[in-house]
Write a protein that holds these residues in place. Structure first.
Motif, PDB file in Angstrom:
ATOM      1  N   TRP A 269       0.810  -1.208   0.000  1.00 51.44           N
ATOM      2  CA  TRP A 269       0.000   0.000   0.000  1.00 51.44           C
ATOM      3  C   TRP A 269       0.855   1.275   0.000  1.00 51.44           C
ATOM      4  O   TRP A 269       0.485   2.275  -0.589  1.00 51.44           O
ATOM      5  N   GLU A 270       1.961   1.230   0.687  1.00 46.12           N
ATOM      6  CA  GLU A 270       2.733   2.447   0.911  1.00 46.12           C
ATOM      7  C   GLU A 270       4.211   2.117   1.059  1.00 46.12           C
ATOM      8  O   GLU A 270       4.572   1.084   1.630  1.00 46.12           O
ATOM      9  N   VAL A 271       5.076   2.993   0.533  1.00 42.12           N
ATOM     10  CA  VAL A 271       6.504   2.947   0.817  1.00 42.12           C
ATOM     11  C   VAL A 271       6.908   4.363   1.208  1.00 42.12           C
ATOM     12  O   VAL A 271       6.827   5.281   0.397  1.00 42.12           O
ATOM     13  N   ASN A 272       7.337   4.538   2.440  1.00 41.80           N
ATOM     14  CA  ASN A 272       7.542   5.854   3.038  1.00 41.80           C
ATOM     15  C   ASN A 272       9.033   6.078   3.290  1.00 41.80           C
ATOM     16  O   ASN A 272       9.667   5.296   3.998  1.00 41.80           O
ATOM     17  N   SER A 273       9.587   7.151   2.723  1.00 41.61           N
ATOM     18  CA  SER A 273      11.011   7.448   2.945  1.00 41.61           C
ATOM     19  C   SER A 273      11.259   8.154   4.268  1.00 41.61           C
ATOM     20  O   SER A 273      12.407   8.312   4.681  1.00 41.61           O
ATOM     21  N   ASN A 274      10.200   8.576   4.957  1.00 43.02           N
ATOM     22  CA  ASN A 274      10.365   9.279   6.230  1.00 43.02           C
ATOM     23  C   ASN A 274       9.282   8.859   7.221  1.00 43.02           C
ATOM     24  O   ASN A 274       8.476   9.673   7.661  1.00 43.02           O
ATOM     25  N   PRO A 275       9.240   7.591   7.602  1.00 36.48           N
ATOM     26  CA  PRO A 275       8.228   7.137   8.556  1.00 36.48           C
ATOM     27  C   PRO A 275       8.550   7.616   9.970  1.00 36.48           C
ATOM     28  O   PRO A 275       9.711   7.826  10.318  1.00 36.48           O
ATOM     29  N   THR A 276       7.517   7.787  10.774  1.00 37.43           N
ATOM     30  CA  THR A 276       7.719   8.151  12.177  1.00 37.43           C
ATOM     31  C   THR A 276       8.210   6.927  12.947  1.00 37.43           C
ATOM     32  O   THR A 276       7.630   5.843  12.852  1.00 37.43           O
ATOM     33  N   LEU A 277       9.279   7.104  13.721  1.00 38.79           N
ATOM     34  CA  LEU A 277       9.878   6.033  14.508  1.00 38.79           C
ATOM     35  C   LEU A 277       9.493   6.239  15.973  1.00 38.79           C
ATOM     36  O   LEU A 277       9.969   7.166  16.621  1.00 38.79           O
ATOM     37  N   TYR A 278       8.635   5.387  16.473  1.00 40.38           N
ATOM     38  CA  TYR A 278       8.075   5.559  17.806  1.00 40.38           C
ATOM     39  C   TYR A 278       8.947   4.896  18.869  1.00 40.38           C
ATOM     40  O   TYR A 278       9.508   3.813  18.648  1.00 40.38           O
ATOM     41  N   ALA A 279       9.039   5.540  20.014  1.00 41.60           N
ATOM     42  CA  ALA A 279       9.774   4.975  21.148  1.00 41.60           C
ATOM     43  C   ALA A 279       8.970   3.845  21.778  1.00 41.60           C
ATOM     44  O   ALA A 279       7.739   3.786  21.637  1.00 41.60           O
ATOM     45  N   PRO A 280       9.615   2.924  22.483  1.00 33.14           N
ATOM     46  CA  PRO A 280       8.888   1.852  23.172  1.00 33.14           C
ATOM     47  C   PRO A 280       7.879   2.414  24.172  1.00 33.14           C
ATOM     48  O   PRO A 280       8.102   3.454  24.785  1.00 33.14           O
ATOM     49  N   HIS A 281       6.763   1.704  24.306  1.00 43.23           N
ATOM     50  CA  HIS A 281       5.736   2.116  25.256  1.00 43.23           C
ATOM     51  C   HIS A 281       5.049   0.875  25.811  1.00 43.23           C
ATOM     52  O   HIS A 281       5.178  -0.225  25.277  1.00 43.23           O
ATOM     53  N   GLU A 282       4.328   1.062  26.870  1.00 42.46           N
ATOM     54  CA  GLU A 282       3.699  -0.062  27.559  1.00 42.46           C
ATOM     55  C   GLU A 282       2.520  -0.604  26.752  1.00 42.46           C
ATOM     56  O   GLU A 282       1.899   0.108  25.962  1.00 42.46           O
ATOM     57  N   HIS A 283       2.227  -1.874  26.973  1.00 39.45           N
ATOM     58  CA  HIS A 283       1.066  -2.515  26.373  1.00 39.45           C
ATOM     59  C   HIS A 283       0.584  -3.592  27.329  1.00 39.45           C
ATOM     60  O   HIS A 283       1.387  -4.225  28.031  1.00 39.45           O
ATOM     61  N   ARG A 284      -0.709  -3.826  27.344  1.00 35.78           N
ATOM     62  CA  ARG A 284      -1.289  -4.807  28.280  1.00 35.78           C
ATOM     63  C   ARG A 284      -0.792  -6.218  28.020  1.00 35.78           C
ATOM     64  O   ARG A 284      -0.743  -7.055  28.920  1.00 35.78           O
ATOM     65  N   ASN A 285      -0.444  -6.493  26.740  1.00 35.29           N
ATOM     66  CA  ASN A 285       0.017  -7.824  26.379  1.00 35.29           C
ATOM     67  C   ASN A 285       1.535  -7.860  26.365  1.00 35.29           C
ATOM     68  O   ASN A 285       2.178  -7.040  25.697  1.00 35.29           O
ATOM     69  N   ALA A 286       2.127  -8.809  27.079  1.00 34.90           N
ATOM     70  CA  ALA A 286       3.585  -8.846  27.215  1.00 34.90           C
ATOM     71  C   ALA A 286       4.276  -9.117  25.876  1.00 34.90           C
ATOM     72  O   ALA A 286       5.341  -8.554  25.603  1.00 34.90           O
ATOM     73  N   ASP A 287       3.690  -9.973  25.034  1.00 37.71           N
ATOM     74  CA  ASP A 287       4.291 -10.241  23.722  1.00 37.71           C
ATOM     75  C   ASP A 287       4.302  -8.986  22.862  1.00 37.71           C
ATOM     76  O   ASP A 287       5.306  -8.682  22.196  1.00 37.71           O
ATOM     77  N   ARG A 288       3.209  -8.263  22.876  1.00 38.10           N
ATOM     78  CA  ARG A 288       3.134  -7.027  22.081  1.00 38.10           C
ATOM     79  C   ARG A 288       4.130  -6.003  22.596  1.00 38.10           C
ATOM     80  O   ARG A 288       4.824  -5.342  21.807  1.00 38.10           O
ATOM     81  N   ALA A 289       4.231  -5.843  23.904  1.00 37.24           N
ATOM     82  CA  ALA A 289       5.179  -4.899  24.488  1.00 37.24           C
ATOM     83  C   ALA A 289       6.609  -5.247  24.092  1.00 37.24           C
ATOM     84  O   ALA A 289       7.420  -4.366  23.777  1.00 37.24           O
ATOM     85  N   GLU A 290       6.932  -6.548  24.068  1.00 27.46           N
ATOM     86  CA  GLU A 290       8.275  -6.965  23.690  1.00 27.46           C
ATOM     87  C   GLU A 290       8.514  -6.740  22.194  1.00 27.46           C
ATOM     88  O   GLU A 290       9.627  -6.357  21.792  1.00 27.46           O
ATOM     89  N   THR A 291       7.500  -6.941  21.359  1.00 31.16           N
ATOM     90  CA  THR A 291       7.629  -6.668  19.924  1.00 31.16           C
ATOM     91  C   THR A 291       7.907  -5.190  19.685  1.00 31.16           C
ATOM     92  O   THR A 291       8.760  -4.829  18.872  1.00 31.16           O
ATOM     93  N   ILE A 292       7.188  -4.334  20.397  1.00 24.86           N
ATOM     94  CA  ILE A 292       7.395  -2.888  20.278  1.00 24.86           C
ATOM     95  C   ILE A 292       8.822  -2.527  20.675  1.00 24.86           C
ATOM     96  O   ILE A 292       9.505  -1.758  19.996  1.00 24.86           O
ATOM     97  N   ARG A 293       9.292  -3.098  21.793  1.00 23.32           N
ATOM     98  CA  ARG A 293      10.650  -2.810  22.259  1.00 23.32           C
ATOM     99  C   ARG A 293      11.699  -3.292  21.268  1.00 23.32           C
ATOM    100  O   ARG A 293      12.655  -2.574  20.942  1.00 23.32           O
ATOM    101  N   LEU A 294      11.525  -4.517  20.787  1.00 29.38           N
ATOM    102  CA  LEU A 294      12.499  -5.090  19.864  1.00 29.38           C
ATOM    103  C   LEU A 294      12.548  -4.318  18.545  1.00 29.38           C
ATOM    104  O   LEU A 294      13.631  -4.121  17.977  1.00 29.38           O
TER     105      LEU A 294
END
Length: 336
Positions: A269-294
């Protein structure tokens, strides 16, 4: 562009250095990564395009050039010359403005290569959809669709007339064929994403949304099983070859590709040369939180590996002399 454009400050730098170039107002995209790199001993800075174009000399190091979607043609040409001057001086440079493809072109190249099955049409070239439904959007920027799905030629003509009546340029309008589909067995949609950072490909977290645009996401749609599968792909990403192929076709060494599935195949759908890079943040699900961090950690690690020990400053005096105006020092860079 308001204000006086000033050249780049060439402060002495002994640490390995990396510079991220965007339009001035879009520098937030790299802000979290820059802070993380600084904390790890890398000299990391955001350099606006207007600063580049107001300079005769740039710092030596690694340069990540982006935001091409928003540069007007004269500035894009000048950016291509800057890229070559930096490379000739021994800098590592990601993304060549001269090889970048605008939206209509990269979508068509992906279709020709068999990656995508859907088409797009430029009304400025008197092209008209022959498959439905479609949506109307601006070709530049990342504002998404400006319409709901259009099912008929009459609806498409009405949407185009409305856009022109608002003053949007015909040259920047594009009809895109709809290529979405809900997650199998569900009523919501999923956007997959992955980054290329030079020689690395890294999975990004998915977005789950109730609408086909799948831009921001809606909490509570994905299951614990979905999050567990997403986390597992951070260890063994099964779509790496697909992502590499997309970036080779569109001519980017850094950016993010967004894609979904339809009829059991991927559609980009999209190829972005300047995507926003988000810092890690908390999530209720531990797997999701670890995916965000990684995901964030791998971005930072990849950029850390690309940073270079600086050499002598690089002269770019001859790169865009003809594109400067006496009053401002450069062409205007506003193309939102």
């Amino acid at each position: 562009m308001a204000g006086i454009m000033r050249p780049m400050r060439l402060d002495p730098v002994s640490r390995r250095a990396i510079y991220f170039v965007t339009l001035r107002e879009h520098g937030y995209t790299f802000a979290h990564v820059i802070r993380a790199l600084e904390s790890r001993g890398v000299h990391a800075r955001h350099v606006p395009w207007d600063t580049v174009f107001a300079s005769e000399t740039l710092a030596h190091g690694t340069w990540v050039l982006s935001d091409f979607e928003r540069l007007p043609p004269g500035a894009l040409m000048a950016a291509g010359k800057v890229h070559r001057a930096l490379k000739a001086a021994g800098c590592r440079v990601l993304n060549d403005p001269a090889r970048w493809l605008p939206r209509a072109d990269f979508l068509r190249n992906l279709q020709l290569a068999g990656v995508n099955s859907f088409g797009c049409w430029r009304p400025a070239a008197r092209e008209w959809p022959d498959r439905w439904p479609v949506f109307l959007r601006r070709a530049s920027g990342h504002t998404g669709s400006r319409t709901e799905l259009l099912e008929t030629p009459e609806a498409a003509r009405a949407a185009l007339t409305e856009a022109l009546d608002e003053g949007l340029p015909l040259s920047d309008l594009l009809f895109v064929e709809y290529a979405g589909e809900p997650v199998p067995g569900q009523t919501y949609f999923r956007k997959h994403a992955a980054f290329r950072i030079g020689p690395e490909v890294s999975r990004e977290v998915s977005v789950n949304d109730t609408t086909w645009l799948a831009k921001v996401g809606v909490s509570g749609l994905a299951t614990d099983e979905d999050y567990a599968a997403e986390r597992a792909e951070m260890d063994a990403y099964p779509h790496e070859d697909f992502v590499w192929k997309v970036f080779e076709i569109v001519g980017l060494e850094y950016g993010r590709v967004d894609f979904g599935t339809r009829a059991e195949r991927f559609e980009v759908w999209e190829v972005n040369s300047n995507p926003t890079l988000y810092a890690p943040h908390e999530h209720r699900n531990a797997d999701r939180a670890e995916t965000i961090r990684l995901s964030f950690e791998r971005l930072v690690t990849a950029f850390w590996g690309l940073a270079r020990t600086p050499g002598e400053p690089v002269s770019i005096k001859e790169c865009f002399r003809r594109y400067r105006s006496e009053e401002t020092g450069m062409v205007a860079l506003s193309n939102r």
